[in-house]
Design an enzyme around this catalytic site. Structure first.
Site, mmCIF file in Angstrom:
data_model
loop_
_atom_site.group_PDB
_atom_site.id
_atom_site.type_symbol
_atom_site.label_atom_id
_atom_site.label_comp_id
_atom_site.label_asym_id
_atom_site.label_seq_id
_atom_site.Cartn_x
_atom_site.Cartn_y
_atom_site.Cartn_z
ATOM 1 N N SER A 1 -0.434 9.730 -0.327
ATOM 2 C CA SER A 1 -1.138 10.883 -0.661
ATOM 3 C C SER A 1 -2.321 10.792 -1.214
ATOM 4 O O SER A 1 -3.404 10.214 -1.064
ATOM 5 C CB SER A 1 0.150 11.910 -1.388
ATOM 6 O OG SER A 1 -0.486 13.180 -1.215
ATOM 7 N N MET A 2 -2.406 11.368 -2.840
ATOM 8 C CA MET A 2 -3.503 11.344 -3.436
ATOM 9 C C MET A 2 -3.796 9.900 -3.766
ATOM 10 O O MET A 2 -5.008 9.424 -3.945
ATOM 11 C CB MET A 2 -3.297 11.958 -4.766
ATOM 12 C CG MET A 2 -4.411 11.959 -5.860
ATOM 13 S SD MET A 2 -4.242 12.644 -7.326
ATOM 14 C CE MET A 2 -5.754 12.211 -8.012
ATOM 15 N N ASP B 1 3.272 17.125 9.001
ATOM 16 C CA ASP B 1 2.906 17.283 7.571
ATOM 17 C C ASP B 1 2.200 18.622 7.489
ATOM 18 O O ASP B 1 1.169 18.772 8.156
ATOM 19 C CB ASP B 1 1.940 16.201 7.299
ATOM 20 C CG ASP B 1 1.588 15.836 5.689
ATOM 21 O OD1 ASP B 1 1.729 17.062 5.027
ATOM 22 O OD2 ASP B 1 1.324 14.858 5.494
ATOM 23 N N TRP C 1 0.686 13.060 -5.834
ATOM 24 C CA TRP C 1 0.494 14.422 -6.645
ATOM 25 C C TRP C 1 1.410 15.109 -6.178
ATOM 26 O O TRP C 1 1.735 15.239 -4.972
ATOM 27 C CB TRP C 1 -0.969 15.145 -6.392
ATOM 28 C CG TRP C 1 -1.174 15.990 -7.232
ATOM 29 C CD1 TRP C 1 -1.782 16.082 -8.681
ATOM 30 C CD2 TRP C 1 -1.057 17.434 -7.078
ATOM 31 N NE1 TRP C 1 -2.016 17.356 -9.032
ATOM 32 C CE2 TRP C 1 -1.457 18.010 -7.922
ATOM 33 C CE3 TRP C 1 -0.472 18.087 -6.207
ATOM 34 C CZ2 TRP C 1 -1.206 19.567 -8.234
ATOM 35 C CZ3 TRP C 1 -0.180 19.391 -6.095
ATOM 36 C CH2 TRP C 1 -0.661 20.244 -7.312
ATOM 37 N N HIS D 1 5.270 15.685 4.722
ATOM 38 C CA HIS D 1 4.591 14.817 4.118
ATOM 39 C C HIS D 1 5.233 13.871 3.111
ATOM 40 O O HIS D 1 5.014 12.653 3.152
ATOM 41 C CB HIS D 1 3.747 15.816 2.939
ATOM 42 C CG HIS D 1 2.840 15.489 1.922
ATOM 43 N ND1 HIS D 1 1.484 14.674 2.742
ATOM 44 C CD2 HIS D 1 2.539 15.071 0.823
ATOM 45 C CE1 HIS D 1 0.760 14.118 1.478
ATOM 46 N NE2 HIS D 1 1.620 14.506 0.651
#
Length: 344
Positions: free
Chosen positions: A166-167, A295, A100, A324
């Site tokens: 991530s997402m 991150d 995302w 990240h």
């Protein structure tokens, strides 16, 4: 018929003749959505698909996989959506699930390497992002996992390796919860939100609710301004440190701002509120977990460290000093870890 240009539409063919007359062929009742691959550029596969549709392309020029329409419809969802995907290479399928608020384009530094190393690489745009459909509802993780399942079933993929960033890590875990692991050989969680982002009494290292509320409020008030700043935090960007170029930040901003505003907010709520801790037991395949210890977007303590504890068969890799967006800043290092895991 001489054509000045031919444009590829999702489930449509729009043909512009040399004169001003416009002919519309194969109208199926769907809303016409221009499927530009890169914000307006037309690629050769689109041209061959159009030629094939009109029946005037030599059969020898049509690759059965390469030049078919790159959308898959999730017909089992409450509201049918079309998911755009790209499919390159041959061999064991590796499915890349983006983070995302970006799109499949965020995997640019991984796709070529995966294909070069002898794997089939499939990346797709999550609903509401890139050029996939943007319905009003359906952004919970089970619905998103059903889109992934539609791709796997439609392409009849077996022995798959799911890679979530991530997402996207949430879709990896929810897929195994909802659909099992019969078609899955391995999984990888890269800078993943799994298992939990939000701070709770039993998750003190999570992100405070007030900070999450500020994200939603900023998206509602001035989404593009928020995204401009968010892209910097993605890479721990500082003007005095050249870990990522300004051009990369600008590119991410363009991709993110192009997404559906509704989808951007609803998927944010999904990754903020979903607690995957009870589902980690469903991840029974060998799993690579990669996270940067710097991150600032998804703290390693609330994500990768817990995932490594809850997933029994895992290989846990911490990238020192990585933010990240380590898929960009530490692309070579990530690729080496990923390819090594794929080949085990």
């Amino acid at each position: 018929m001489h054509l000045d240009y031919q444009i590829y539409f999702k489930k449509q063919i729009f043909v512009a003749p040399k004169k001003s007359t416009i002919a519309l062929e194969k109208l199926t009742g769907h809303i016409i959505t221009i499927a530009f691959y890169a914000f307006g550029s037309i690629k050769i596969p689109a041209y061959f698909y159009i030629r094939e549709a009109f029946g005037n392309a030599p059969k020898s020029t049509i690759h059965p996989k390469k030049y078919t329409m790159p959308f898959i419809t999730n017909k089992k969802a409450k509201e049918q959506v079309d998911i755009f995907y790209e499919d390159y290479g041959e061999g064991q399928p590796v499915i890349l699930i983006h983070g995302w608020p970006l799109s499949r384009k965020s995997w640019e530094q991984q796709v070529w390497k995966i294909v070069e190393e002898g794997f089939r690489c499939i990346s797709y745009d999550r609903r509401g992002f890139g050029i996939s459909s943007s319905p009003w509802n359906g952004y919970d993780y089970s619905t998103l996992a059903s889109d992934l399942n539609a791709i796997i079933e439609e392409l009849d993929l077996k022995d798959c390796i799911l890679v979530g960033f991530s997402m996207g890590g949430g879709e990896v875990v929810r897929y195994m919860t909802d659909f099992g692991t019969e078609r899955i050989a391995k999984a990888a969680l890269i800078s993943s939100i799994v298992p939990l982002v939000k701070q709770k009494d039993d998750n003190p290292d999570g992100v405070p609710q007030d900070a999450l509320n500020e994200i939603i409020e900023s998206l509602q008030k001035d989404r593009v301004a928020f995204l401009k700043k968010f892209s910097q935090g993605f890479y721990n960007f500082q003007e005095t440190i050249t870990n990522v170029s300004q051009a990369q930040l600008d590119y991410d901003f363009i991709v993110a701002s192009f997404a559906s505003p509704r989808a951007t907010i609803q998927t944010a709520l999904a990754w903020m509120d979903t607690d995957f801790r009870p589902e980690l037991k469903n991840v029974t395949v060998p799993t690579l977990i990669v996270h940067g210890d710097a991150d600032e977007t998804v703290p390693i303590e609330t994500s990768a460290k817990q995932a490594a504890t809850g997933i029994s068969d895992n290989r846990y890799e911490v990238v020192k000093g990585a933010p990240h967006g380590l898929n960009i800043t530490h692309a070579a290092q990530l690729n080496e870890m990923l390819i090594s895991f794929l080949k085990e």
